[in-house]
Design a protein around this motif. Structure first.
Motif, short mmCIF file in Angstrom:
data_model
loop_
_atom_site.label_atom_id
_atom_site.label_comp_id
_atom_site.label_asym_id
_atom_site.label_seq_id
_atom_site.Cartn_x
_atom_site.Cartn_y
_atom_site.Cartn_z
N MET A 1 24.62 55.35 60.23
CA MET A 1 24.01 54.02 60.56
C MET A 1 24.91 52.78 60.47
SD MET A 1 20.91 51.98 58.22
CE MET A 1 19.86 53.22 58.48
N ALA A 2 24.95 51.81 61.30
CA ALA A 2 25.87 50.79 61.57
C ALA A 2 25.96 49.88 60.28
CB ALA A 2 25.51 49.95 62.54
N GLU A 3 27.12 49.30 59.72
CA GLU A 3 27.05 48.52 58.70
C GLU A 3 26.30 47.32 58.98
OE1 GLU A 3 31.50 46.48 58.88
OE2 GLU A 3 31.50 48.47 59.23
N LYS A 4 25.84 46.71 58.02
CA LYS A 4 25.27 45.41 58.04
C LYS A 4 26.20 44.31 58.75
CE LYS A 4 21.33 42.96 57.57
NZ LYS A 4 20.25 43.46 58.53
N ALA A 5 25.74 43.67 59.78
CA ALA A 5 26.69 42.77 60.40
C ALA A 5 26.50 41.46 59.68
CB ALA A 5 26.26 42.46 61.60
N PRO A 6 27.75 40.81 59.43
CA PRO A 6 27.89 39.64 58.71
C PRO A 6 26.93 38.62 59.43
CG PRO A 6 30.17 40.51 59.25
CD PRO A 6 29.18 41.16 59.83
N ARG A 7 26.05 37.71 58.43
CA ARG A 7 25.14 36.92 59.08
C ARG A 7 25.77 35.75 59.90
NH1 ARG A 7 20.00 35.50 57.05
NH2 ARG A 7 18.96 33.56 57.77
N HIS A 8 26.87 35.17 59.55
CA HIS A 8 27.22 34.52 60.47
C HIS A 8 27.81 34.63 61.73
CE1 HIS A 8 31.31 35.98 58.56
NE2 HIS A 8 31.89 35.35 59.74
N LEU A 9 27.99 35.94 61.95
CA LEU A 9 28.27 36.32 63.29
C LEU A 9 27.28 36.48 64.21
CD1 LEU A 9 31.05 38.91 62.74
CD2 LEU A 9 31.38 36.52 63.13
N VAL A 10 25.86 36.44 63.78
CA VAL A 10 24.86 36.69 64.51
C VAL A 10 24.53 35.59 65.35
CG1 VAL A 10 22.33 36.94 64.36
CG2 VAL A 10 23.66 38.25 62.76
N GLY A 11 24.47 35.83 66.58
CA GLY A 11 24.10 34.59 67.70
C GLY A 11 25.21 34.05 68.71
N GLY A 12 26.32 34.65 68.54
CA GLY A 12 27.45 34.64 69.27
C GLY A 12 28.38 33.31 69.03
N HIS A 13 28.17 32.62 67.85
CA HIS A 13 28.63 31.52 67.76
C HIS A 13 30.18 31.67 67.38
CE1 HIS A 13 24.86 29.37 67.84
NE2 HIS A 13 24.30 30.10 67.03
N ASN A 14 30.56 32.70 66.70
CA ASN A 14 32.06 32.72 66.57
C ASN A 14 32.41 33.98 67.57
OD1 ASN A 14 34.72 33.38 65.20
ND2 ASN A 14 33.93 32.18 63.52
N GLN A 15 33.18 33.72 68.48
CA GLN A 15 33.31 34.79 69.46
C GLN A 15 34.51 35.46 69.06
OE1 GLN A 15 31.83 35.53 72.89
NE2 GLN A 15 30.42 34.58 71.62
N SER A 16 35.64 34.81 68.36
CA SER A 16 37.04 35.63 67.95
C SER A 16 36.83 36.52 66.74
CB SER A 16 38.03 34.63 67.63
OG SER A 16 37.67 33.68 66.42
N GLU A 17 35.77 36.11 65.83
CA GLU A 17 35.25 36.99 64.70
C GLU A 17 34.44 37.94 65.17
OE1 GLU A 17 34.31 35.57 60.66
OE2 GLU A 17 35.14 33.63 61.11
N THR A 18 33.61 37.82 66.09
CA THR A 18 32.92 39.00 66.63
C THR A 18 33.66 39.79 67.16
OG1 THR A 18 31.08 37.40 66.60
CG2 THR A 18 30.84 39.69 67.94
N ALA A 19 34.61 39.48 67.85
CA ALA A 19 35.52 40.43 68.65
C ALA A 19 36.21 41.33 67.56
CB ALA A 19 36.66 39.60 69.35
N ARG A 20 36.64 40.89 66.55
CA ARG A 20 37.47 41.48 65.49
C ARG A 20 36.50 42.40 64.71
NH1 ARG A 20 40.43 36.45 65.02
NH2 ARG A 20 38.90 35.65 63.25
N PHE A 21 35.43 41.76 64.34
CA PHE A 21 34.28 42.78 63.96
C PHE A 21 34.11 43.81 64.63
CE2 PHE A 21 29.55 43.85 63.47
CZ PHE A 21 29.78 44.49 62.01
#
Length: 421
Positions: A1-21
């Motif tokens: 099962m995938a790890e729980k995604a950080p809440r602040h990355l949901v919605g695509g607001h922080n593109q660079s952090e999402t890419a690193r995640f």
């Protein structure tokens, strides 16, 4: 099962952090699975999405699909694509939207809309942890949520953006199938590993036959002792044309699809099994149709309140926007997953709600717009009926001539489409 995604990355607001995640994610899969993930990612990027160097690709996904998302992202970047990200979490959506007034919901989609408008190619990996979550919203907010979602994704239904979609296997669905996740994943892989070129060639023959037809009749479970559990539905397909779909839009494929003349559909459909749409879980659905309209005596044996809410979701929610034949020979049973279910070889499906509005499919002019457009309803819900012997059999009748019986085409040129049962 995938790890729980950080809440602040949901919605695509922080593109660079999402890419690193995404890049740092460590999949936990059985040793035999990574090669399959790699193979599917390659096929999606090269054969389905056909990603090009410099193309603006939006990777839209649920966290449970991160194994595939990571592989797709890597291949898109290797292609030289410019990748952006939108990560959805239905539980977060429900929590956030539940606190808004219905007229504020459209603003919740502003970032998603911006990313979608900028994209030239959209790759969607759906894998909701709990697809029933949306049922927690009030009726007003659920309608506002669905309206806003369909508005954001309108470019997919009208053909103004390239797109492809995969429903990644989830443990929720494995539980519904009453099998282990590993076994469910293997079923999915088998559906993906098909001779797509041969299937596409056979489907072209089928499409030509359907395009020349004027009437289509679909039968299933004809001999059931209970007449309410039999399916017989007729419609006009005159001047409509069918699309030859393998892995161009949905992965895995395949199907041939069009739309019925909107007010020509008559008869009844019995959809056995469980379905989920708009968060509503329903079971054993009875459709009564007259002059194209789903009548008031239609009902679900379980979850009927949700079913009736769906039928009230817009002017077009009582009409059909699609009719199709499923042709994946590796899918031989009824599935809970809507995308897998509609591809089952020897099945048909009809979509309650809006039609597709594009006039070209894979470079070929088509007519699939029957007037039941997105403006009439946000709903496009595919209900699938298998016609195999183990489900009571059935047949497809085109212009008075039977072309498929008990899930298998009579024309031997179409034999590659027949389910392996």
């Amino acid at each position: 099962m995938a790890e729980k995604a950080p809440r602040h990355l949901v919605g695509g607001h922080n593109q660079s952090e999402t890419a690193r995640f995404i890049s740092s994610f460590k999949p936990e899969l059985p040793s035999s699975f990574p090669a399959s993930v790699e193979r599917i990612a390659t096929s999606m990027v090269e054969s389905a999405a056909k990603v090009k160097p410099g193309q603006k690709v939006l990777l839209w996904f649920d966290p449970n699909g991160l194994e595939l998302v990571q592989a797709i992202n890597k291949k898109c970047l290797e292609k030289g694509a410019e990748v952006s990200y939108f990560m959805r979490d239905l539980d977060v959506d429900v929590e956030e939207v539940g606190q808004l007034k219905s007229n504020e919901v459209v603003g919740y989609f502003s970032q998603q809309k911006k990313l979608m408008e900028e994209a030239e190619n959209v790759i969607i990996v759906r894998a909701p942890e709990n697809p029933e979550a949306l049922a927690q919203l009030s009726k007003a907010n659920l309608k506002a949520y669905e309206d806003a979602y369909e508005d954001v994704h309108k470019r997919r239904s009208d053909g103004t953006v390239e797109w492809s979609l995969v429903y990644w296997p989830t443990r929720y669905e494995a539980d519904k199938e009453k099998v282990s996740y590993d076994d469910y994943f293997r079923m999915f892989i088998e559906a993906c590993d098909q001779p797509w070129d041969e299937i596409k060639a056979a489907q072209e023959i089928l499409v030509n036959q359907l395009d020349q037809g004027k009437t289509l009749e679909l039968f299933a479970n004809e001999k059931d002792e209970d007449p309410e559990r039999r399916t017989h539905v007729s419609m006009s397909i005159e001047n409509m044309t069918f699309c030859n779909s393998t892995v161009d839009r949905n992965y895995p494929g395949s199907e041939v699809f069009s739309a019925p003349v909107m007010e020509s559909v008559n008869g009844q459909i019995f959809a056995e099994g469980e379905y989920v749409e708009s968060g509503h879980l329903m079971k054993n659905i009875h459709f009564k149709i007259k002059d194209g309209r789903i009548m008031e005596d239609s009902y679900a044996e379980e979850g009927n309140e949700g079913f009736q809410d769906i039928l009230r979701s817009g002017e077009g929610a009582r009409y059909f926007g699609e009719v199709a034949l499923g042709t994946n020979p590796g899918l031989t049973k009824r599935f809970f997953n809507a995308l897998l279910n509609e591809k089952v070889g020897g099945s048909f499906h009809m979509a309650i709600g809006h039609c597709y509005e594009f006039d070209e499919y894979n470079g070929k002019k088509v007519k699939v717009n029957n007037g039941n457009t997105l403006k009439r309803t946000p709903i496009h819900w595919d209900v699938t009926i298998p016609m195999h012997s183990q489900y009571g059999g059935g047949k497809v009748v085109l212009g008075g001539e039977t072309i498929q019986e008990n899930g298998k085409f009579i024309d031997q040129r179409l034999s590659v489409l027949n389910p392996k049962i």
